[in-house]
Write an enzyme that holds these catalytic residues in place. Structure first.
Site, mmCIF file in Angstrom:
data_model
loop_
_atom_site.group_PDB
_atom_site.id
_atom_site.type_symbol
_atom_site.label_atom_id
_atom_site.label_comp_id
_atom_site.label_asym_id
_atom_site.label_seq_id
_atom_site.Cartn_x
_atom_site.Cartn_y
_atom_site.Cartn_z
ATOM 1 N N LYS A 53 0.825 -1.026 -0.316
ATOM 2 C CA LYS A 53 0.497 0.201 0.120
ATOM 3 C C LYS A 53 0.804 1.149 0.077
ATOM 4 C CE LYS A 53 -3.978 1.231 1.803
ATOM 5 N NZ LYS A 53 -5.287 1.792 0.668
ATOM 6 N N GLU A 90 -8.622 -4.350 -10.663
ATOM 7 C CA GLU A 90 -9.283 -3.722 -8.857
ATOM 8 C C GLU A 90 -10.182 -2.438 -9.631
ATOM 9 O OE1 GLU A 90 -6.563 -3.617 -5.811
ATOM 10 O OE2 GLU A 90 -5.220 -3.657 -6.997
ATOM 11 N N LEU A 105 -4.345 -4.953 -3.985
ATOM 12 C CA LEU A 105 -4.192 -4.731 -3.091
ATOM 13 C C LEU A 105 -5.299 -6.034 -2.560
ATOM 14 C CD1 LEU A 105 -2.840 -2.966 -0.506
ATOM 15 C CD2 LEU A 105 -4.771 -1.624 -0.892
#
Length: 283
Positions: free
Chosen positions: A147, A179, A204
């Protein structure tokens, strides 16, 4: 009431919060961030977020300046000092301040900053109306499981989506949805399968997604951890996304084309209800 931020051990008015221009987060995007939702004055699923913070920091060999227990204590104090009922706590840790050099500096204390933002996530009108997404090429680096504060690709993707009149971007790689710009992508097929990607370096690992997947027992849905295409999403019964700042959010249009009847689906809405119940009772 003045908004209060946290910077390296001090609580200060946000307009007075400062970090050095030599901070490596500013110079190199050499840092990690997390966002934890706040509902009714309480942190939501924070253990999961702090575990992901620790993992991301380990992956780039970045030591945390405080323990996760100490970080949580600061988060809670920020919520209290800002009288925050609903919204988010943003947290960022960078490698610290040093002369500009690509190599890791020695004997430098990491920078830790936090601040709050107000947002009524549980009662957002978009949760009742659904949102639109626009598809863009995924141009990000190869370690999306970290992240990182290096979010320029997501900024560009979300800007393209906004200029197309959409609320989120879906990023496409090799013909498949990876995503969202700041969310995990899901579809529910006509056969009752809940489909989302497996955790890997390509995406993620979403904390809200993880919790949502644990809430599907009553839904009579099977779970398939695999990629899906935009065409498959357009043929799906429902589509939705998850994130700390939206919880479970129905998706009703993709590139201007409706998903099913173009309205939030009952399964997505039920998952949203279940997640909010979880958020309100999470210890």
């Amino acid at each position: 009431m003045r908004r209060i931020a946290y910077v390296n051990g001090e609580f200060v008015p946000i307009e007075e919060a400062r970090v050095s221009i030599l901070d490596r987060g500013f110079l190199f995007a050499d840092g990690i961030y997390e966002v934890t939702a706040v509902l009714d004055g309480r942190l939501v699923d924070n253990d999961s977020h702090l575990a992901r913070l620790e993992r991301s920091c380990r992956e780039i060999r970045l030591p945390l300046p405080l323990s996760t227990d100490q970080i949580e204590a600061v988060q809670k104090e920020l919520v209290e000092r800002n009288n925050l009922r609903n919204g988010m706590v943003y947290l960022q840790v960078t490698r610290g301040t040093a002369e500009r050099n690509f190599l890791f500096p020695k004997d430098v204390t990491p920078t830790l900053v936090m601040f709050t933002q107000e947002k009524d996530i549980a009662n957002a009108p978009s949760s009742r109306e659904g949102i639109s997404v626009a598809c863009v090429d995924d141009i990000r680096w190869g370690r999306r499981d970290i992240k990182s504060v290096a979010l320029l690709a997501q900024v560009l993707a979300k800007q393209i989506a906004a200029e197309a009149g959409c609320d989120e971007a879906w990023m496409i790689e090799d013909g498949y949805v990876t995503e969202g710009g700041s969310s995990t992508a899901f579809i529910i097929t006509e056969h009752g399968a809940l489909v989302t990607r497996s955790d890997s370096s390509a995406v993620l690992p979403g904390c809200t997604a993880k919790a949502t997947l644990q809430l599907v027992a009553e839904m009579n849905l099977t779970i398939e951890r695999r990629p899906f295409t935009v065409d498959e999403a357009l043929q799906a019964r429902e589509a939705f996304m998850t994130s700390a700042s939206t919880f479970v959010q129905p998706i009703v249009r993709i590139d201007g084309r409706p998903v099913a009847d173009g309205r939030p689906g009952p399964l997505s809405l039920r998952l949203r209800e279940l997640y909010i119940e979880f958020a309100r009772t999470d210890p």
